[in-house]
Design an enzyme around this catalytic site. Structure first.
Site, PDB file in Angstrom:
ATOM      1  N   LYS A 143       0.898  -1.050   0.056  1.00 47.76           N
ATOM      2  CA  LYS A 143       0.099   0.029   0.110  1.00 47.76           C
ATOM      3  C   LYS A 143       0.964   1.394   0.176  1.00 47.76           C
ATOM      4  CE  LYS A 143      -4.017  -2.123   2.242  1.00 47.76           C
ATOM      5  NZ  LYS A 143      -4.948  -2.136   3.350  1.00 47.76           N
ATOM      6  N   TYR A 197     -12.112  -2.118  -3.535  1.00 49.17           N
ATOM      7  CA  TYR A 197     -12.673  -2.309  -2.250  1.00 49.17           C
ATOM      8  C   TYR A 197     -14.171  -2.368  -2.099  1.00 49.17           C
ATOM      9  CZ  TYR A 197      -8.112  -2.074  -0.017  1.00 49.17           C
ATOM     10  OH  TYR A 197      -6.729  -2.415   0.505  1.00 49.17           O
ATOM     11  N   ASN A 252      -2.000  -0.210   7.311  1.00 50.76           N
ATOM     12  CA  ASN A 252      -1.704  -1.374   7.872  1.00 50.76           C
ATOM     13  C   ASN A 252      -0.797  -2.046   6.511  1.00 50.76           C
ATOM     14  OD1 ASN A 252      -3.315  -1.869   5.746  1.00 50.76           O
ATOM     15  ND2 ASN A 252      -4.923  -3.081   6.960  1.00 50.76           N
ATOM     16  N   HIS A 279      -1.643  -5.207   1.294  1.00 45.45           N
ATOM     17  CA  HIS A 279      -3.268  -5.941   0.830  1.00 45.45           C
ATOM     18  C   HIS A 279      -2.952  -7.184   0.444  1.00 45.45           C
ATOM     19  CE1 HIS A 279      -7.024  -6.642  -1.043  1.00 45.45           C
ATOM     20  NE2 HIS A 279      -6.218  -7.193  -1.956  1.00 45.45           N
ATOM     21  N   GLU A 306      -9.014  -9.429  -8.669  1.00 44.94           N
ATOM     22  CA  GLU A 306      -8.042  -8.439  -8.393  1.00 44.94           C
ATOM     23  C   GLU A 306      -6.779  -8.614  -9.288  1.00 44.94           C
ATOM     24  OE1 GLU A 306      -7.413  -8.734  -4.101  1.00 44.94           O
ATOM     25  OE2 GLU A 306      -9.310  -7.854  -3.709  1.00 44.94           O
TER      26      GLU A 306
HETATM   27  P1  IDP Z   1      -7.839  -7.093   5.159  1.00 46.75           P
HETATM   28  O1  IDP Z   1      -6.909  -6.122   4.531  1.00 46.75           O
HETATM   29  O2  IDP Z   1      -7.061  -7.833   6.268  1.00 46.75           O
HETATM   30  O3  IDP Z   1      -8.389  -8.331   4.100  1.00 46.75           O
HETATM   31  P2  IDP Z   1     -10.474  -6.027   5.314  1.00 46.75           P
HETATM   32  O4  IDP Z   1     -11.459  -6.156   6.253  1.00 46.75           O
HETATM   33  O5  IDP Z   1     -10.890  -6.804   3.927  1.00 46.75           O
HETATM   34  O6  IDP Z   1      -9.097  -6.377   5.878  1.00 46.75           O
HETATM   35  O7  IDP Z   1     -10.394  -4.358   5.038  1.00 46.75           O
HETATM   36  C1  IDP Z   1      -9.923  -4.053   3.979  1.00 46.75           C
HETATM   37  C2  IDP Z   1      -8.862  -2.557   4.468  1.00 46.75           C
HETATM   38  O8  IDP Z   1      -9.820  -1.514   4.956  1.00 46.75           O
HETATM   39  C3  IDP Z   1      -8.048  -2.786   5.541  1.00 46.75           C
HETATM   40  O9  IDP Z   1      -6.961  -3.547   5.216  1.00 46.75           O
HETATM   41  C4  IDP Z   1      -7.843  -1.681   6.205  1.00 46.75           C
HETATM   42  O10 IDP Z   1      -6.825  -0.916   5.344  1.00 46.75           O
HETATM   43  C5  IDP Z   1      -9.106  -1.000   5.894  1.00 46.75           C
HETATM   44  N1  IDP Z   1     -10.104  -1.199   7.149  1.00 46.75           N
HETATM   45  C6  IDP Z   1     -10.626  -2.139   7.595  1.00 46.75           C
HETATM   46  N2  IDP Z   1     -11.482  -1.955   8.652  1.00 46.75           N
HETATM   47  C7  IDP Z   1     -11.044  -0.729   8.972  1.00 46.75           C
HETATM   48  C8  IDP Z   1     -11.504  -0.010  10.242  1.00 46.75           C
HETATM   49  O11 IDP Z   1     -12.194  -0.111  11.165  1.00 46.75           O
HETATM   50  N3  IDP Z   1     -11.231   1.306  10.189  1.00 46.75           N
HETATM   51  C9  IDP Z   1     -10.342   1.856   9.059  1.00 46.75           C
HETATM   52  N4  IDP Z   1      -9.671   1.057   8.136  1.00 46.75           N
HETATM   53  C10 IDP Z   1     -10.253  -0.278   8.117  1.00 46.75           C
HETATM   54 MG    MG Z   2      -9.993  -8.288   2.683  1.00 43.16          MG
END
Ligand code: IDP
Ligand code: MG
Length: 171
Positions: free
Chosen positions: A16, A56, A119, A122, A135
């Site tokens: 990212k 997303y 984080n 992805h 994707e």
């Molecule tokens: P993942 O990346 O571990 O698969 P997902 O639940 O698919 O997690 O969420 C996609 C992305 O959305 C996450 O990597 C993070 O960047 C963002 N995200 C998920 N939950 C939150 C939240 O509660 N607050 C802010 N960003 C979030």
């Molecule tokens: Mg995800």
């Protein structure tokens, strides 16, 4: 040999914008290479808002959606496709939990992040049905993906018996 040979598959992974800006591309590529996965595609991309909303799409109704789209479009990302046995599940376990604060040390998010909104990486997930194919297609043309065997594949996979047969033949 184990009873079931795991599916050899391709999985989509992306450093990212925060990971790119922090100089973590090399560290991340290194981990997957060391694990034995094969890099079949990799390139920089800058997501526009429409592509980011598409990527997303499953989170469109979530309160953090707009933040997520503006974060992911804030700078270049480094998109990759990795191939190997059980690749999707193995990559996800190396990535850690969604929230870096909840991720174990030794995982990418556990080693390089502190904040849910930053984080680093992805990775496609089997829980999101068809995510890998969707994707990969969103980021890569088929002509940008390369199929080849790593020279160490026979030492990475028990089911590739060539090397062992050869060694035994020398005795
Ligand atoms: P993942 O990346 O571990 O698969 P997902 O639940 O698919 O997690 O969420 C996609 C992305 O959305 C996450 O990597 C993070 O960047 C963002 N995200 C998920 N939950 C939150 C939240 O509660 N607050 C802010 N960003 C979030
Ligand atoms: Mg995800």
């Amino acid at each position: 040999m184990s009873e079931e040979t795991p599916t050899h598959e391709r999985t989509f992974v992306m450093v990212k914008p925060d990971g790119v800006q922090r100089g973590l591309i090399g560290e991340i590529v290194n981990r997957f290479e060391d694990r034995g996965l094969t890099l079949v595609g990799g390139k920089f991309s800058r997501l526009d808002t429409e592509t980011a909303r598409d990527h997303y799409g499953e989170h469109e109704e979530k309160p953090f959606f707009d933040e997520l789209v503006s974060f992911i479009t804030a700078g270049p990302v480094f998109a990759m496709v990795w191939e190997g046995a059980d690749a999707t599940r193995q990559v996800r376990s190396m990535v850690g939990e969604t929230d870096p604060a909840e991720s174990a040390p030794g995982t990418i998010r556990g080693d390089y992040g502190l904040d849910l909104g930053r984080n680093v990486i992805h990775a496609s997930d089997h829980e999101d049905e068809g995510a890998n194919e969707r994707e990969i297609k969103l980021f890569f043309d088929e002509s940008e993906l390369y199929t080849y065997e790593r020279i160490d594949d026979p030492w990475l996979y028990e089911w590739i018996v060539t090397t062992l047969t050869w060694f035994n033949s020398l005795r």
